[in-house]
Scaffold this active site. Structure first.
Site: not given
Length: 300
Positions: A58, A122
């Site tokens: 994002d 992540y």
């Protein structure tokens, strides 16, 4: 064509000024993909350039290792670029951007960076005890979530984050403005953990700053899932949410059940690893050796 090649590249970027990893339709905004494709075009390939990115991070999210594939056919029947030269050439054309290619592999023509990926990892970074009067060192600015809390209930956070491991419906942790509503919300997390983190500046700064890292590993994730999971786990550590309440959120399977403004901000999140099958890596190695042999005496 014998000189048309498909490459898998691994690349990293500081996402602060980019509107995500993929192309952005809004005028005046760019994603990492635009800059990568522009660098590839500067190699003057015969074919149209299109990059398929494995992980759509994002806006504002960083990557230490994202990946993508593309096809490249050189002019005048020149053989494909050796991987190390391709990396050097692309980085030369990316020199003004906060984007770097780390390595490249020649891959089979049916290889797909997104669909062949076996897992993505992540890491979310948190810095504690940061107020307006206690700024972060420059090396950490924009690269972690600054919390004014001097301590978190890490035991409760560990209990909470453990609830996220396994195969389950993560609909609650899907963003409300999700642009892919038909994606299956059932995902598998093989790793969800919290551990102390480090900082390059720690040994050179005037005061000690506690860092914590939340790690999530799975084959794929929903839009903003990691940031929403992180926000909920941190809320548990702050005493704003209990472990049973987080469990209730997970079991609600309803994106509207997620508390407003609880999601962690983008700038603390890093995509750190995209993994592929060992068999794919062996194919890459074999093709790479053939490529090196065929292009040893070629002109760039």
């Amino acid at each position: 064509m014998h000189n048309r090649a498909r490459y898998l590249i691994f690349f990293q970027y500081i996402g602060t000024k980019y509107c995500g990893a993929v192309k952005v339709p809004q005028p005046g905004s760019t994603g990492v993909q635009e800059h990568l494709e522009d660098a590839i075009r500067r190699l003057r390939p015969l074919n149209p350039v299109f990059l398929s990115i494995s992980s759509r991070t994002d806006s504002g999210v960083h990557a230490l290792s994202n990946s993508a594939h593309f096809d490249l056919q050189r002019k005048n029947d020149k053989p494909p670029f050796p991987e190390d030269r391709l990396v050097d050439y692309l980085n030369y054309h990316l020199s003004e951007e906060q984007i770097r290619i780390t390595h490249a592999h020649r891959v089979p023509d049916n290889f797909h960076a997104r669909y062949c990926a076996q897992s993505r990892t992540y890491i979310y970074r948190i810095a504690l005890g940061i107020t307006h009067s206690s700024p972060l060192p420059l090396t950490e600015y924009g690269l972690c979530w600054k919390l004014s809390n001097t301590e978190l209930d890490v035991g409760a956070m560990q209990e909470a984050i453990a609830l996220l491991v396994g195969t389950q419906d993560f609909s609650t942790f899907r963003a409300v403005n999700n642009d892919m509503p038909f994606v299956n919300p059932v995902k598998t997390l093989t790793v969800a953990s919290i551990q102390p983190g480090g900082s390059f500046a720690q040994a050179h700064y005037h005061r000690e700053i506690p860092f914590w890292e939340l790690t999530f590993k799975g084959r794929s994730f929903l839009y903003k899932q990691v940031r929403r999971m992180t926000g909920a786990v941190v809320a548990v550590g702050q005493g704003k949410l209990s472990v049973p309440q987080l469990k209730e959120l997970l079991e609600a399977r309803d994106t509207l059940a997620y508390p407003k403004d609880m999601a962690a901000p983008a700038h603390g999140l890093f995509l750190t690893r995209v993994e592929y099958k060992e068999t794919d890596l062996q194919l890459m190695k074999q093709t790479s050796e053939e490529l090196s042999s065929s292009s040893a005496n070629s002109e760039d």
